[in-house]
Design an enzyme around this catalytic site. Structure first.
Site, mmCIF file in Angstrom:
data_model
loop_
_atom_site.group_PDB
_atom_site.id
_atom_site.type_symbol
_atom_site.label_atom_id
_atom_site.label_comp_id
_atom_site.label_asym_id
_atom_site.label_seq_id
_atom_site.Cartn_x
_atom_site.Cartn_y
_atom_site.Cartn_z
ATOM 1 N N ARG A 101 2.145 -10.986 -0.906
ATOM 2 C CA ARG A 101 3.227 -10.361 -0.125
ATOM 3 C C ARG A 101 4.539 -10.931 -0.637
ATOM 4 O O ARG A 101 4.708 -12.146 -0.680
ATOM 5 C CB ARG A 101 3.053 -10.662 1.370
ATOM 6 C CG ARG A 101 4.258 -10.237 2.196
ATOM 7 C CD ARG A 101 4.026 -10.307 3.686
ATOM 8 N NE ARG A 101 3.176 -9.231 4.140
ATOM 9 C CZ ARG A 101 3.071 -8.827 5.409
ATOM 10 N NH1 ARG A 101 3.771 -9.438 6.352
ATOM 11 N NH2 ARG A 101 2.284 -7.835 5.749
ATOM 12 N N HIS A 128 3.695 -0.696 1.471
ATOM 13 C CA HIS A 128 2.724 -1.463 2.274
ATOM 14 C C HIS A 128 1.393 -0.685 2.274
ATOM 15 O O HIS A 128 0.969 -0.129 3.277
ATOM 16 C CB HIS A 128 3.261 -1.647 3.696
ATOM 17 C CG HIS A 128 2.586 -2.723 4.479
ATOM 18 N ND1 HIS A 128 1.575 -3.515 3.980
ATOM 19 C CD2 HIS A 128 2.773 -3.140 5.761
ATOM 20 C CE1 HIS A 128 1.180 -4.368 4.910
ATOM 21 N NE2 HIS A 128 1.884 -4.171 5.993
ATOM 22 N N GLN A 131 -1.725 -1.398 4.746
ATOM 23 C CA GLN A 131 -1.466 -0.940 6.117
ATOM 24 C C GLN A 131 -1.666 0.573 6.221
ATOM 25 O O GLN A 131 -2.370 1.054 7.116
ATOM 26 C CB GLN A 131 -0.026 -1.297 6.504
ATOM 27 C CG GLN A 131 0.390 -0.763 7.864
ATOM 28 C CD GLN A 131 -0.220 -1.535 9.017
ATOM 29 O OE1 GLN A 131 -0.069 -2.739 9.085
ATOM 30 N NE2 GLN A 131 -0.898 -0.848 9.925
ATOM 31 N N ASP A 219 8.586 2.299 12.839
ATOM 32 C CA ASP A 219 8.570 0.895 12.420
ATOM 33 C C ASP A 219 9.907 0.287 12.829
ATOM 34 O O ASP A 219 10.826 1.010 13.246
ATOM 35 C CB ASP A 219 8.366 0.844 10.887
ATOM 36 C CG ASP A 219 8.091 -0.563 10.351
ATOM 37 O OD1 ASP A 219 7.884 -1.493 11.159
ATOM 38 O OD2 ASP A 219 8.103 -0.733 9.114
ATOM 39 N N CYS A 259 2.929 -0.103 12.767
ATOM 40 C CA CYS A 259 2.201 -1.139 12.018
ATOM 41 C C CYS A 259 2.280 -2.497 12.710
ATOM 42 O O CYS A 259 1.452 -3.367 12.452
ATOM 43 C CB CYS A 259 2.718 -1.218 10.592
ATOM 44 S SG CYS A 259 4.457 -1.701 10.463
ATOM 45 N N ARG A 287 -7.292 -2.938 9.979
ATOM 46 C CA ARG A 287 -6.835 -3.627 8.774
ATOM 47 C C ARG A 287 -7.964 -4.473 8.184
ATOM 48 O O ARG A 287 -8.139 -4.549 6.977
ATOM 49 C CB ARG A 287 -5.636 -4.552 9.087
ATOM 50 C CG ARG A 287 -4.385 -3.890 9.636
ATOM 51 C CD ARG A 287 -3.655 -3.099 8.601
ATOM 52 N NE ARG A 287 -3.368 -3.853 7.398
ATOM 53 C CZ ARG A 287 -2.345 -4.721 7.250
ATOM 54 N NH1 ARG A 287 -1.496 -4.914 8.229
ATOM 55 N NH2 ARG A 287 -2.149 -5.342 6.099
HETATM 56 N N1 CP Z 1 1.595 -4.885 10.017
HETATM 57 C C1 CP Z 1 1.650 -6.029 9.313
HETATM 58 O O1 CP Z 1 1.570 -6.042 8.086
HETATM 59 O O2 CP Z 1 1.773 -7.135 10.084
HETATM 60 P P1 CP Z 1 2.037 -8.617 9.570
HETATM 61 O O3 CP Z 1 3.450 -8.673 9.053
HETATM 62 O O4 CP Z 1 1.840 -9.452 10.808
HETATM 63 O O5 CP Z 1 1.056 -8.945 8.495
HETATM 64 N N1 NVA Z 2 8.781 -2.644 7.436
HETATM 65 C C1 NVA Z 2 8.304 -3.891 7.972
HETATM 66 C C2 NVA Z 2 6.816 -3.896 8.036
HETATM 67 C C3 NVA Z 2 6.220 -5.153 8.604
HETATM 68 C C4 NVA Z 2 4.738 -5.142 8.622
HETATM 69 C C5 NVA Z 2 8.818 -5.034 7.105
HETATM 70 O O1 NVA Z 2 8.779 -4.918 5.878
HETATM 71 O O2 NVA Z 2 9.264 -6.048 7.663
#
Ligand code: CP
Ligand code: NVA
Length: 303
Positions: A101, A128, A131, A219, A259, A287
């Site tokens: 990530r 993502h 997800q 989101d 998400c 997930r």
């Molecule tokens: N939805 C999601 O990716 O959550 P986290 O940031 O908690 O991993």
């Molecule tokens: N769009 C959000 C998703 C988190 C899971 C971010 O990137 O922070």
């Protein structure tokens, strides 16, 4: 040719492969998954915060019989400037898979370029995919094949929106996005999806976007890394708020998806998030099974 497949984007899969992953995920949800990671080590490299992704990967790796190593930049030589391309080759010598990530999407493509083992995108600023693959699986569990259905996105044209665009072009559903001006999805992602035949409508009006949709997605208004823009974004997004009234404009059986983490009273009301149409907890639970299926799929392909 690299001896393995990466999963950096939804469209790294064919439609048939996405369905193969859904079938595996279904199986792993209703029965004990196979020990397909026995004797294998997976490194989780997280340069941003995470609850769901980090924990579901770690639990999934344990359920598949594998071993997890959590690597944070500050706890490694990366914080002292060791280049990503060097880290990629070092990790490839010890481990069997990298889950990463990060911020810029170019960081994960660089990791994938220099690693000799599968790299899985656990979120970048652009996409993502884990997800959204889990979200499509959740929708197929409820509604059956998504082909020909309509899904709505309300809010920021962010990493989640980009992956939904990819998913629409792969699985053949119509996607209507309502984003405020200046916050559209990545034009390159959009153009590529349309070239693949994706039916993607980019709109400004949330009420228009949700008409006939079986799922309404949203989101946060400010993603990780955009904290400084939170105030300005609150103004820009004030009409991009999923309420009971907005949900009433969707299909009568429509579900609400997010998400998570969610900001109640910003992008979604408490009433919708906690209401009968919300599938957010099942979406989060799925997930685990999807990521088990992705790891199983990618590691099977290893030459
Ligand atoms: N939805 C999601 O990716 O959550 P986290 O940031 O908690 O991993
Ligand atoms: N769009 C959000 C998703 C988190 C899971 C971010 O990137 O922070």
């Amino acid at each position: 040719m690299k001896p393995h497949r990466d999963f950096l984007s939804i469209v790294d899969l064919s439609k048939a492969e996405a369905h193969e992953i859904f079938s595996k995920a279904h199986l792993y949800k209703i029965s004990t998954p196979p020990a397909s990671l026995a004797g294998k080590s997976v490194v989780l490299l997280f340069e941003k915060a995470s609850t769901r992704t980090r924990i579901s990967f770690e639990v999934g790796i344990a359920r598949l019989g594998g071993h997890t190593i959590v690597l944070t930049p500050e706890g490694s030589q990366m914080a002292r400037g060791e280049p990503l391309k060097d880290t990629a080759r070092i990790l490839s010598g010890y481990c069997d898979c990298i889950v990463m990530r990060t911020f810029g999407h170019d960081r994960i493509t660089e990791m994938a370029r220099f690693a000799d083992i599968p790299v899985i995108n656990a979120l970048t600023d652009r996409e993502h995919p884990c997800q959204v693959l889990a979200d499509c699986f959740t929708l197929e569990e409820i509604f059956g094949p998504l082909n020909g259905r309509k899904v709505a996105w309300v809010g920021d044209g962010n990493n989640m929106a980009n992956s939904w665009i990819d998913a629409a072009s792969l699985l053949g559903f119509e996607l209507s996005l309502a984003c405020p001006e200046g916050y559209d999805p990545d034009p390159a992602v959009l153009d590529a999806a349309r070239e693949r035949g994706g039916a993607i409508n980019l709109l400004r009006d949330p009420a228009e976007a949700v008409k006939g949709a079986i799922a309404v997605n949203t989101d946060v208004w400010a993603s990780m890394g955009q904290e400084q823009e939170a105030k300005i974004r609150q103004k820009a997004f004030k009409d991009y708020y999923v309420t009971k009234e907005l949900m009433e404009g969707a299909d009568k059986d429509a579900v609400f998806m997010h998400c998570l983490p969610a900001h109640r009273g910003e992008e979604v009301s408490e009433e919708v998030l906690e209401g009968p149409q919300s599938v957010v907890w099942e979406q989060a639970r799925n997930r685990l099974f999807i990521q088990e299926a992705i790891m199983d799929f990618l590691l099977q392909q290893k030459g």
